[in-house]
Write a protein that holds these residues in place. Structure first.
Motif: not given
Length: 642
Positions: A420, A452, A469, A472, A477, A500
């Motif tokens: 992240r 992402v 985040a 995920i 991301s 998302i």
């Protein structure tokens, strides 16, 4: 001018040539006046204070001994160059530091011949010095001929792998050049202080080729009470990564440590190595950040970065703000997530406070890692943590993440690891200028499959995106957010996880749609208010996600409006380019849609206030209004700034 300190000797210095004939007592006086002038100037402009105060004597000594600008002094990063600028013909402009149209806060080649190499990021100086050295050997600049290259690098910058790559190469080449290790935070400094003073006196008297022999015998020559302490200091030095042994193994003649605030010793040692060196030399100098100014010496960051301040008390003149900074919002949410999930960990590269990670470090130190100035390692370290079942948050400035891009691609994206990335200082950054602007992250991350990418429009949205985040766990991301305070919205008690790839409509309208990614949303709404006075009521939307795009939202806006304008604080190739690709693939342009993309201009924008930089970038509410009128074919010169 009457409130400024008296500097009679400094007043006579127009260039380093005026320093050549000064005596040692005069050089000491010059250093004292230079320190006072630096404090006075930064009190009026703000800027990086502590690093410059720590190298005042070193700056004076270098310009006294070396023939600048023929000899190239290359300052790593550039935080410490204000005294250097004062001595090199720029004193009359020193109170324009970091102001629009004024002096840069870093070295800048276009600003002065005494700035041979620009910098704003760390750990580049030794590589550049090696390049200058080989250019000299190959006859690169015959008039004026290149002289010596001198890299001045801090102990923090030496944590970066690039510095050691350069040392390895320079040692192999065996050409005459100089590296000065400006060590301002080493635990070995106190124990070796007495020994280094004694050795530096030997260095002044001995021919260069005898220096190492003198050093080896120096312990025996010390009075008996000092010998045991000196031996222990020598052993400590040999065991440290910055000790003489490792540099000598890399091919450098190592000298030091010496007191970087003793002008006599500095001048003596520099004169000896300048006159005698035939190959690469590393001089280890111990300095103190903030030296000579009590408020800086006692500050936690040693006066690293400061706003305008009272010269007597050191108290900064800061405007009060009711909105929290984006950095502090991230730090708070991250700490809350870590409290609820013991898999959460945080990684930063020498910027725990600058990125907000320091908050988590206070609560959960075993899950917080500062890896030093080593972004490449930071990214791959995070990849390993993720592969091992942890939930790493990699908190870096946008401009510094650039240095770990290969690792983002190779070690994170290809392996689809859930790292992240928390990207602070995204977009324009004000007085730090082009070297620190986060202009490119949307473009360089947006082309990586599986990522992402989110960008909040305000501080509350940032809360939600940090939580998103965290949730995920099947791919990488990134959340990118700007420097400074939020816009003052109400903050939720608990962040929510966003769906998302889904944006939101903020204001319903017709004819024109303004689709913003990030904090330009506030200016898009301001433009909508101005346009409403003309009878044009745009739809305003917050994209939230650059990747994956909200295709339903974007195609709907294209279908229902004559004009669609995207707005982002990033370079071409980012959000707007992805939107254009989507529109082209779905034939949106076949039906007469007028599409415009507002991005940062294709240039590096110089330092200034944030508002001035947004004007230069044409990303203000007035610019958005003008873009709408242009797209609609409405000629209105008054809508554009003069």
């Amino acid at each position: 001018m009457s409130d400024r300190p008296a500097t009679p000797l400094l007043d006579r210095i127009k260039s380093p040539a005026d320093m050549k004939a000064l005596s040692l007592p005069e050089l000491r006086q010059l250093a004292d006046e230079l320190r006072t002038e630096t404090i006075s100037a930064v009190s009026e402009t703000g800027g990086h204070l502590g690093a410059g105060l720590g190298v005042v004597e070193l700056t004076v000594a270098l310009h006294h001994i070396f023939d600048t600008p023929r000899d190239r002094v290359i300052w790593d990063v550039g935080h410490q160059v204000y005294p250097h600028k004062i001595l090199t013909g720029r004193r009359d402009r020193i109170r324009t530091l970091r102001q629009r149209g004024g002096l840069s806060g870093f070295t800048k080649r276009t600003e002065s011949p005494y700035d041979p190499f620009g910098a704003g990021h760390s750990s580049t100086s030794i590589s550049a010095a090696t390049g200058f050295t080989m250019a000299r050997e190959l006859g690169g600049t015959p008039d004026p001929a290149l002289g010596d290259a001198v890299a001045v690098i801090g102990d923090g910058s030496m944590t970066a792998g690039m510095a050691f790559e350069a040392l390895n190469n320079a040692g192999h080449l065996k050409k005459r050049m100089f590296v000065i290790l400006n060590d301002n935070d080493m635990s070995i400094a106190p124990p070796v202080g007495a020994l280094s003073t004694y050795l530096s006196r030997l260095y002044e008297a001995e021919p260069f080729q005898e220096l190492k022999a003198a050093a080896k015998g120096a312990v025996k020559l010390l009075p008996e009470p000092f010998q045991e302490g000196a031996r222990r200091a020598k052993e400590m030095l040999k065991g440290m990564t910055v000790g003489g042994t490792i540099f000598e193994e890399l091919g450098f003649s190592y000298i030091g440590p010496i007191d970087g605030h003793d002008i006599e010793h500095l001048v003596g040692v520099l004169r000896t190595v300048h006159d005698r060196a035939t190959g690469p030399v590393l001089l280890h100098v111990i300095t103190q950040k903030g030296k000579g100014y009590a408020p800086a010496e006692t500050a936690a960051d040693k006066g690293h970065a400061t706003g305008k301040f009272d010269m007597v008390t050191g108290k900064q003149h800061k405007k009060a703000s009711n909105a929290p900074s984006y950095t502090s919002v991230f730090g708070k949410v991250l700490t809350q997530l870590a409290e609820a999930d013991d898999k959460v960990c945080a990684i930063t590269a020498a910027m725990p406070d600058g990125t907000g990670v320091g908050m988590m470090a206070d609560r959960y130190p075993t899950r917080t890692f500062d890896v030093g100035i080593a972004e490449q390692h930071a990214v791959t370290f995070c990849a390993g943590l993720a592969a091992g079942g942890m939930k790493p948050f990699c908190a870096l400035y946008s401009t510094f993440l650039q240095r770990g891009y290969d690792q983002v691609v190779h070690d994170v994206a290809i392996q689809r690891l859930p790292v992240r990335f928390m990207i602070d200082r995204a977009g324009l950054v004000g007085q730090d200028g082009a070297t620190h602007a986060g202009s490119f992250d949307l473009a360089y991350l947006g082309n990586l499959p599986g990522f992402v990418i989110m960008s909040p429009s305000d501080e509350a949205e940032l809360m939600h995106m940090v939580a998103t985040a965290h949730a995920i766990d099947d791919r990488p991301s990134a959340v990118r957010y700007p420097r400074g305070e939020g816009v003052g919205v109400d903050m939720p008690e608990v962040p929510k996880v966003l769906e998302i790839g889904k944006g939101r409509i903020v204001e319903e309208g017709k004819r024109v749609a303004l689709l913003s990614l990030g904090t330009r949303l506030d200016h898009a709404r301001g433009a909508a208010e101005k346009l409403a006075q003309r009878g044009i009521t745009p739809t305003v939307a917050d994209a939230r996600f650059m990747k994956p795009l909200d295709e339903e939202l974007i195609l709907g806006l294209a279908r229902d409006h004559e004009v669609l304008i995207t707005i982002e604080e990033g370079a071409v190739g980012g959000f707007g380019s992805h939107v254009a690709q989507l529109l082209a693939e779905h034939g949106a342009f076949d039906h007469g849609l007028r599409y415009r993309s507002m991005v940062l201009p294709d240039t590096f924008i110089d330092h200034g206030s944030p508002d001035q930089m947004y004007e230069d970038a044409h990303l203000t509410a007035a610019d958005i209004e003008a873009k709408v009128l242009e797209a609609l074919g409405i000629a209105d010169i008054g809508a554009k700034r003069a």
